[in-house]
Design an enzyme around this catalytic site. Sequence first.
Site, PDB file in Angstrom:
ATOM      1  CD  GLU A 215     -10.640 -14.672  16.957  1.00 38.46           C
ATOM      2  OE1 GLU A 215     -11.775 -14.146  16.936  1.00 38.46           O
ATOM      3  OE2 GLU A 215      -9.757 -14.344  17.759  1.00 38.46           O
TER       4      GLU A 215
ATOM      5  CD  GLU B 192     -12.362  -8.046  17.649  1.00 42.29           C
ATOM      6  OE1 GLU B 192     -12.142  -8.916  16.776  1.00 42.29           O
ATOM      7  OE2 GLU B 192     -11.784  -7.998  18.731  1.00 42.29           O
TER       8      GLU B 192
END
Length: 718
Positions: free
Chosen positions: A165, A156
């Site tokens: 990210e 994730e």
Amino acid sequence: MQAVLRILSHQRTRLMANFSQVLNPMTGQNTWQERGDDYDYHQEVANAGFGDMLHDWERNQKYDVALRKTIAAMRQAGKPVHVLDIGTGTGILSMMALRAGADTVTACEAFMPMANCAAQIFAANAAEKVRLIRKRSTDIEIGVDMPHKANLLVAELLDTELIGEGAIGIYNHAHHHLLTEDAVCIPARARCYAQVAQSPLATQWNSLKILANLDGDILLRPPAQLAQCSGEAALHDVQLSQMPSHSFRALSKPVEIFKFDFQRKQERKLQRENVLRVELCASGTIELVFYWWEIDMDNDGEILLSCAPYWAHPELKQLQLNCDDKQRPVANVVPWRDHWMQAIYYIPKPLQMPDATEPFWLSCYHDEYSLWFDAHKGQAPTKPVARHSCSCDLHMTYTRSRIGQLNQGTRNKRYLGYLEEALLDAKTEPVHILVLGDGCQLGLAGAALGAATVRCLEPHRFSRRLLESITKHNQLTNVTFLDSIKELEAKDLANLTHIFAEPYFLNAILPWDNFYFGTLLLQLLEKLPPAVKISPCAARIYALPVEFLDLHKIRAPIVSCEGFDLKLFDNMVQQSAEEALSLVEAQPLWEYPCRALAQPQEILSIDFANFGLEQQKQGQLALSAAGPCNGIALWVDWQLVANNSPKSVVSTGPIEPVEPGEFVKWDMFIRQGVHFINQTESTMIDGKKRLEWSTTFKPLLGDLSFTFSLNAIHEKKE
């Protein structure tokens, strides 16, 4: 379990303390605060944001279903199952994989507090078989950290932008170094969507509008540099489902703009361009792009997770059928999450499309971490568009909410009404105004309305440069700027007739941080002429007990998730929150629906002519509407003049009268304060409840504190 808790608690115990410099926004001074040696650790843990992910039931269930399905298929094909979980967090995905029948599970986590907690959670859930590596996946070496490559990657690594990210680089590295040639990934792929729209509301967050007086005559025009500025390319993350339907017009259907195949062995490009011809469904001005993504959890695309707003959600009808709360607004039927939201991207130059049939092109770009967009009509663009950035000082200086506040019509009318009345009352006497606050365009309006002189305290370089350009563009010759109030000479102070503020200061986070206005006044009051008028003259803080539909989950304990015990995680986060988090935090409440459980109650009143007065107040209010109280909303009302007219009040709270039991409509251009009620204590209270509160205000120290306690009302028996 108790032994594990003691170990975890022991790891948090430190004997040392240190002092840190902290800016007090109410006094404007740096102060030394004693903090434990592990304060930074507690702050990281409390703000890590794992909690609301674990409250995302759809995310958790679909990861679990995808793991069960994929591992069963690999077993049926006669393959061993070696799982790698990148960014394991609490270890929940690793434990799911182990439960689903994986032969080996390796979890990596670089955030050390979380990695240590995961180790304890594995032990508490009899999942010691999980191999935990306390480092980044890009630092893992096969043969050193892992005995062999994995053939199933579960991760994730996503954010609102999908790639913010570093997901692209992490997946590329994993496929090159950590995964077998036939490795399967969960999620398998992602698709990004864009929808072009026109929105008078949203554009208020991105550009400075013309400021007119109450008769509609133009007072201030934005300088040319603002019109020429492309703005910031950075996303404006927002809960799109909460935008009022009347506040925007979708000019196209959602279109797929990028696809990311996490499973393929070929390297994913770090940068891409996609120029799409988009069919418009209505004419209008292309001002912005609504953006979201969806992921296929499994390779077959049978398990879909979408972050679309409700009007574009592919599973909306099924979600409505499955929703037990039939009173729940349709906008809140789709699964709530605060870690994956939607985004608004502003088109650098809004594009007018009076003819919806004219060819329209949407240019979409991404690099390794972000996206940006541009719009064209007629012919397709032949050159790529570089990522744009602010060249006018507005976007680089102020938050989106502050830019919107500068354009907020109702709010500006209240302040302009005061200024016009002040100049009218002065008749033939010259008006000399001192403006206290950062970026106070309304203070410049005083000059345009006819004030003899306007002096603006503007110590921030970029904010001052912007206001100077507005002053020059509008040929205001009666405005001067100050770096400090110490620059005011005795004759300047003697001539002052008015002190004016919104108030707004760049360092303010909570609404009452703007009480710095009072701190500045304290330095002047003894030097001012007796007749000087101060506006705002007073401020009031209000408290409202509410039932949040979802926001409370960011601070609510998990207890268990998909059958796994996460009380250790709750304990760690709770301990860190007590050490590092304020009891009241700032939130844009228009994005987080809540029902009022009572009428608002005033919990502090400030008279700025006597700002230095310490106060201690306490009281209580009965909750008059049914529903669990999981939060207290707080805001400030600014009293412009000492009368009872509602037009003399500028509120940072509800924009309509509050009705207990009904949803509250909040100001969309400022963040309110929120105190979250301890859910464990709240659920133990049966029957009617009352909120007991106390407020302590020490202005010279810049100290404003609240306590709130929810208690049962015991009715007397006759």
